[in-house]
Design an enzyme around this catalytic site. Structure first.
Site, short mmCIF file in Angstrom:
data_model
loop_
_atom_site.label_atom_id
_atom_site.label_comp_id
_atom_site.label_asym_id
_atom_site.label_seq_id
_atom_site.Cartn_x
_atom_site.Cartn_y
_atom_site.Cartn_z
CB THR A 142 -0.89 0.02 1.26
OG1 THR A 142 -1.65 -1.18 1.29
CG2 THR A 142 -1.82 1.22 1.29
CB SER A 148 -8.78 -0.02 -3.20
OG SER A 148 -9.26 0.08 -1.87
N GLY A 181 2.84 -2.99 8.36
CA GLY A 181 3.10 -3.71 9.61
C GLY A 181 4.56 -4.10 9.73
NE ARG A 314 -26.84 -6.62 34.77
CZ ARG A 314 -26.46 -5.85 35.76
NH1 ARG A 314 -25.79 -6.36 36.78
NH2 ARG A 314 -26.71 -4.56 35.75
N GLY A 404 -23.17 -1.76 30.78
CA GLY A 404 -22.00 -0.98 31.19
C GLY A 404 -20.76 -1.85 31.33
CB THR A 425 -9.90 -1.15 6.16
OG1 THR A 425 -11.10 -0.45 6.49
CG2 THR A 425 -9.04 -0.28 5.26
CD GLU A 427 -4.31 -9.66 3.39
OE1 GLU A 427 -4.82 -10.03 2.32
OE2 GLU A 427 -3.09 -9.65 3.59
CG ASP A 429 -12.90 -0.96 1.17
OD1 ASP A 429 -13.10 -0.39 2.24
OD2 ASP A 429 -13.77 -1.05 0.26
C1 LIG Z 1 -3.70 -1.09 10.62
C2 LIG Z 1 -3.41 -1.28 9.17
C3 LIG Z 1 -2.46 -2.20 8.78
C4 LIG Z 1 -2.12 -2.35 7.43
N1 LIG Z 1 -1.10 -3.19 7.08
C5 LIG Z 1 -0.65 -3.19 5.80
C6 LIG Z 1 0.54 -3.90 5.44
O1 LIG Z 1 1.19 -4.52 6.29
N2 LIG Z 1 0.95 -3.85 4.15
C7 LIG Z 1 0.26 -3.17 3.19
O2 LIG Z 1 0.69 -3.18 2.05
N3 LIG Z 1 -0.88 -2.49 3.50
C8 LIG Z 1 -1.33 -2.46 4.77
N4 LIG Z 1 -2.47 -1.74 5.11
C9 LIG Z 1 -3.16 -0.99 4.07
C10 LIG Z 1 -4.54 -1.54 3.71
O3 LIG Z 1 -4.41 -2.73 3.01
C11 LIG Z 1 -5.28 -0.44 2.93
O4 LIG Z 1 -5.58 0.59 3.84
C12 LIG Z 1 -6.55 -0.97 2.28
O5 LIG Z 1 -6.24 -1.81 1.20
C13 LIG Z 1 -7.47 0.17 1.80
O6 LIG Z 1 -6.80 1.08 1.02
P1 LIG Z 1 -6.95 2.66 1.30
O7 LIG Z 1 -6.61 2.88 2.72
O8 LIG Z 1 -6.16 3.36 0.28
O9 LIG Z 1 -8.49 2.94 1.12
P2 LIG Z 1 -9.23 3.45 -0.21
O10 LIG Z 1 -8.99 2.48 -1.31
O11 LIG Z 1 -8.89 4.87 -0.46
O12 LIG Z 1 -10.73 3.35 0.25
C14 LIG Z 1 -11.45 4.42 0.89
C15 LIG Z 1 -12.94 4.22 0.65
O13 LIG Z 1 -13.20 4.31 -0.74
C16 LIG Z 1 -14.02 3.25 -1.17
N5 LIG Z 1 -13.67 2.86 -2.54
C17 LIG Z 1 -12.45 2.70 -3.08
N6 LIG Z 1 -12.55 2.31 -4.36
C18 LIG Z 1 -13.85 2.22 -4.65
C19 LIG Z 1 -14.59 1.86 -5.82
N7 LIG Z 1 -14.01 1.46 -6.94
N8 LIG Z 1 -15.94 1.86 -5.74
C20 LIG Z 1 -16.56 2.23 -4.60
N9 LIG Z 1 -15.92 2.57 -3.48
C21 LIG Z 1 -14.58 2.58 -3.49
C22 LIG Z 1 -13.72 2.11 -0.19
O14 LIG Z 1 -14.82 1.23 -0.09
C23 LIG Z 1 -13.47 2.87 1.10
O15 LIG Z 1 -14.67 3.04 1.79
C24 LIG Z 1 -2.82 -1.60 6.45
C25 LIG Z 1 -3.81 -0.69 6.85
C26 LIG Z 1 -4.10 -0.52 8.18
C27 LIG Z 1 -5.11 0.51 8.56
#
Ligand SMILES: Cc1cc2nc3c(=O)[nH]c(=O)nc-3n(C[C@H](O)[C@H](O)[C@H](O)COP(=O)(O)OP(=O)(O)OC[C@H]3O[C@@H](n4cnc5c(N)ncnc54)[C@H](O)[C@@H]3O)c2cc1C
Length: 683
Positions: A142, A148, A181, A314, A404, A425, A427, A429
């Site tokens: 990412t 995504s 990570g 409870r 509570g 989100t 692995e 979204d």
């Molecule tokens: C705690 C944490 C650990 C992570 N660990 C790793 C890691 O180790 N390695 C790694 O590579 N990544 C990692 N990630 C990244 C994670 O895989 C991405 O955050 C995830 O794939 C979503 O991408 P984004 O954050 O860019 O969201 P976006 O893609 O920007 O999505 C934002 C919103 O837009 C919507 N959206 C996007 N495209 C469309 C579409 N075509 N149609 C309709 N709606 C859409 C989505 O549904 C979502 O609601 C991690 C993230 C977190 C928060």
């Protein structure tokens, strides 16, 4: 087949447990016996730094047990057991979720990428150190700008034949790797995904092994490492940012199973099409997605066990004339919360178990069947979304069900909520994953969709009559027999007829899919609309199709799972739970069934009555159903559950006090004020 009309008798939870434990029962047993101890349970009130230190230490200890090697090749000390490795991660999720995620990053994502995308040369050098945690690593896909749509990553890796190295570069801020990570503190190496460029041509995203820290822990030359800082949960995981300033990466650090660069820079690959190559590479990494779905299932089971056990002791409010306050699990609306969630958890468990088995078999052969692999990816995406959304909803529901007490950290639910929130989100979204499922469903139309330009559009419009064929789950024969045996489709078929339930789910999926195709075809026939708008205008419909598909495969997974039960009492109970899953799902989509004439208003009303009857029948088995999860007591780590016997004594003493004072339940309606004062919610 109708479910047993006779009332359910007592059921031994271990007989249900053996059905749930399934093909990898030995892995589950081993985890319960060898890892089910307090040190793997979450700790509350630590600082972020303390949490990270503890989880790093536990990762090392876990590596030393040898259990993390399950999914790796035997020749490096592993066991070549992909299904076992996913199941062991799922079991770990009953403990501290930071540890589960850290393990998932190290051995699932980082190790998994080296294993799946690398070749023997790289396996020989790195796999042992990865397994032992001597080489902590990251999976850096990412970027801040692209999460995504990872085909559009902006990091570049350009080959230079003069030095026989790649030049890895982050061209701008949005191209930095983010949320990674293991990056902020522990990672020494990363699998970095970047656009491969050689001889002036781009070949799409490839993976490179890149050292990011020296042995003393300082960033490697040209690598900038940042910390993502405090998060909503998973505080034991060090998520961070990585940027590369023209970092030199030796040629042999390209993970080159699917694409090779010769000394002179010539690019070769057995998969010519760039997009196909990229998705083939991603497909090999499906294990991570499957693990997240399974882990969400474990967190859900934990939350439900806590809520069910709390609800069984409870007491709140007394019935008029009753001599005790009522146990909250006896309230219909409380059952309405817990039991359908429990039924769906069972359904998802069986579907997940089937998915793990399929993954193990499909990927366990030398020549992976492409159609089976595609189907596997689609199912993994769908079940990851279903499991993680269900976890988020159910953990919240369990929190509220404990009042509570559910809000206190010592009762585990707040951490479960915070730690699993992001499962929807990472692995992938969930919404984006549903689109992947939907695209897979448009079988036969997929290629036309892939390039809905002039030619694709014409072909799509011309393709008028094509029968929608539903892809079947493993229990294909059984399901078909049940559907064929439905005695008509009318009012007279009992709701508990399994064939009727299956047919209703199929019907919803098929009809929704047909409708989406019709709308897409209509759009494709128009000249004044762009391919983007054709899809965008139907996006909600397409996602509803994916949802209906997932609901169906989950029900089929449940039906197939029940078949494995050998104990008649356990089988009968599972049958009722399956009825509840089927009927509450139909109830949730009553609007669709009414709109499309699949249920008359009278039958729709009767459905609610049938669900309530099922709740009554299942109420005495609530505890059995959570006991069957066999979660080790040390992992439950929840004060209200740990104190259960003590709590019962307190409640009994409280009741005795009320009775002695002539108040409480036996005071009936006259004393309603006193009772309601007693139960007035704390502010
Ligand atoms: C705690 C944490 C650990 C992570 N660990 C790793 C890691 O180790 N390695 C790694 O590579 N990544 C990692 N990630 C990244 C994670 O895989 C991405 O955050 C995830 O794939 C979503 O991408 P984004 O954050 O860019 O969201 P976006 O893609 O920007 O999505 C934002 C919103 O837009 C919507 N959206 C996007 N495209 C469309 C579409 N075509 N149609 C309709 N709606 C859409 C989505 O549904 C979502 O609601 C991690 C993230 C977190 C928060």
């Amino acid at each position: 087949m109708t479910s047993t009309p006779a009332p359910l008798g007592p059921v031994d939870p271990t007989r249900i447990q053996e059905v749930l434990d399934g093909r990898w029962a030995h892995v589950r047993r081993d985890a319960r016996e060898q890892l089910g101890e307090a040190k793997y349970a979450p700790v509350y009130g630590e600082t972020g730094a303390e949490a990270r230190e503890r989880v790093t230490r536990l990762s090392r200890e876990l590596a030393a047990t040898g259990r993390v090697g399950l999914g790796f090749p035997r020749e490096y000390g592993g066991q070549d057991d992909a299904g076992g490795s996913v199941t062991s991660i799922e079991m770990l999720a009953f403990g501290d979720l930071s540890l589960m995620v850290k393990a998932g990053v190290q051995w699932g994502l980082f190790g998994g990428a080296v294993q799946a995308l690398g070749t023997k040369r790289q396996h020989d050098v790195y796999l042992r150190d990865i397994m032992s945690f001597d080489l902590p690593g990251c999976f850096a896909m990412t970027e801040t700008g692209h999460g995504s749509d990872v085909q559009q990553l902006r990091t570049t890796c350009t080959y230079d034949p003069a030095t026989q190295t790649f030049d890895l570069h982050t061209p701008h801020q949005a191209a930095r790797k983010d949320y990674i990570g293991n990056a902020a503190k522990d990672g020494r190496m990363a699998v970095v995904f970047a656009q491969l460029i050689t001889q002036g041509a781009g070949h799409g995203v490839h993976a490179f092994l890149v050292p990011i820290r020296d042995a003393d822990g300082s960033p490697a030359a040209g690598v900038t490492i940042g910390d993502d800082g405090p998060k909503a949960g998973l505080n034991g995981v060090d998520n961070g940012r990585l940027s590369f300033d023209h970092v030199r990466v030796p040629r042999d650090m390209l993970l080159d199973r699917y694409g090779q660069v010769a000394e002179d820079g010539t690019y070769t690959s057995s998969i010519e099409n760039e997009t196909r190559r990229f998705f083939t590479m991603l497909g090999t990494l499906v294990r991570g997605r499957v693990s997240v779905g399974g882990s969400a299932g474990s967190a859900t089971k934990l939350a439900l066990e806590i809520a069910v056990r709390y609800g069984d002791t409870r007491r709140q409010f007394a019935a008029p004339g009753g001599d005790r306050e009522i146990v909250i699990n006896d309230y219909l609306v409380h059952q309405r919360k817990l039991l359908p969630a429990l039924a769906k958890t069972y359904a998802l468990h069986f579907a997940q178990e089937e998915l793990v088995s399929t993954m193990h078999d499909v990927q366990g052969v030398e020549d992976v069947d492409e159609a089976a692999q595609r189907e596997l990816e689609s199912r993994a995406a769908g079940l990851k979304a279903a499991n993680t959304w269900h976890a988020t909803q159910t953990i919240q529901l369990a929190r509220e069900a404990c009042g509570g007490a559910g809000y206190l950290a010592e009762n585990r639910l707040p951490a479960l909520k915070a730690d699993t929130d992001v499962f929807t989100t990472f692995e992938g979204d969930n919404t984006v994953l549903l689109q992947l499922v939907a695209k897979g469903l448009l079988t036969g139309y997929r290629d036309a969709f892939g390039s809905l330009d002039g030619w694709g559009r014409a072909q799509f419009v011309a393709d008028q009559v094509r029968e929608t064929v539903l892809e079947r789950t493993a229990a294909r024969g059984l399901i078909q027999r049940l559907v064929d045996a439905v005695p008509g489709r009318g009012e007279e078929v009992p709701f508990t007829d399994r064939g009727w339930q299956l047919a209703a789910f199929e019907d919803r999926e098929k009809h929704t899919l047909d409708g989406a195709i019709k709308r897409l075809r209509k759009g494709a026939a128009r000249k004044d609309i762009t391919p983007f708008d054709i899809f965008n205008d139907v996006q909600d419909h397409v996602l509803a199709t994916a949802q209906a598909h997932i609901d169906r495969i989950v029900l089929e997974g449940f039906v197939a799972g029940i078949e494995r039960a050998t104990d008649p009492a356990a089988k009968a109970l599972l049958g009722k739970v399956c009825d509840l899953y089927a009927l509450t799902t139909i109830e949730a989509h009553k609007g669709w069934f009414l709109e499309h004439g699949r249920l008359t208003p009278t039958r729709a009303k009767a459905l609610t009555g049938s669900v309530n009857d099922l709740l009554k029948e299942l109420r005495p088995h609530l505890r059995t159903l959570v006991d069957a999860f066999a979660i080790p007591a040390a992992w439950l780590n929840c004060a209200i559950v740990a104190e259960e016997p003590g709590r019962q004594e307190v409640m009994a003493a409280h009741d005795a006090e009320l009775q002695a004072a002539g108040r409480g339940a036996e005071t009936g309606t006259d004393d309603a004020t006193a009772t309601s004062l007693e139960v007035a919610p704390a502010q």
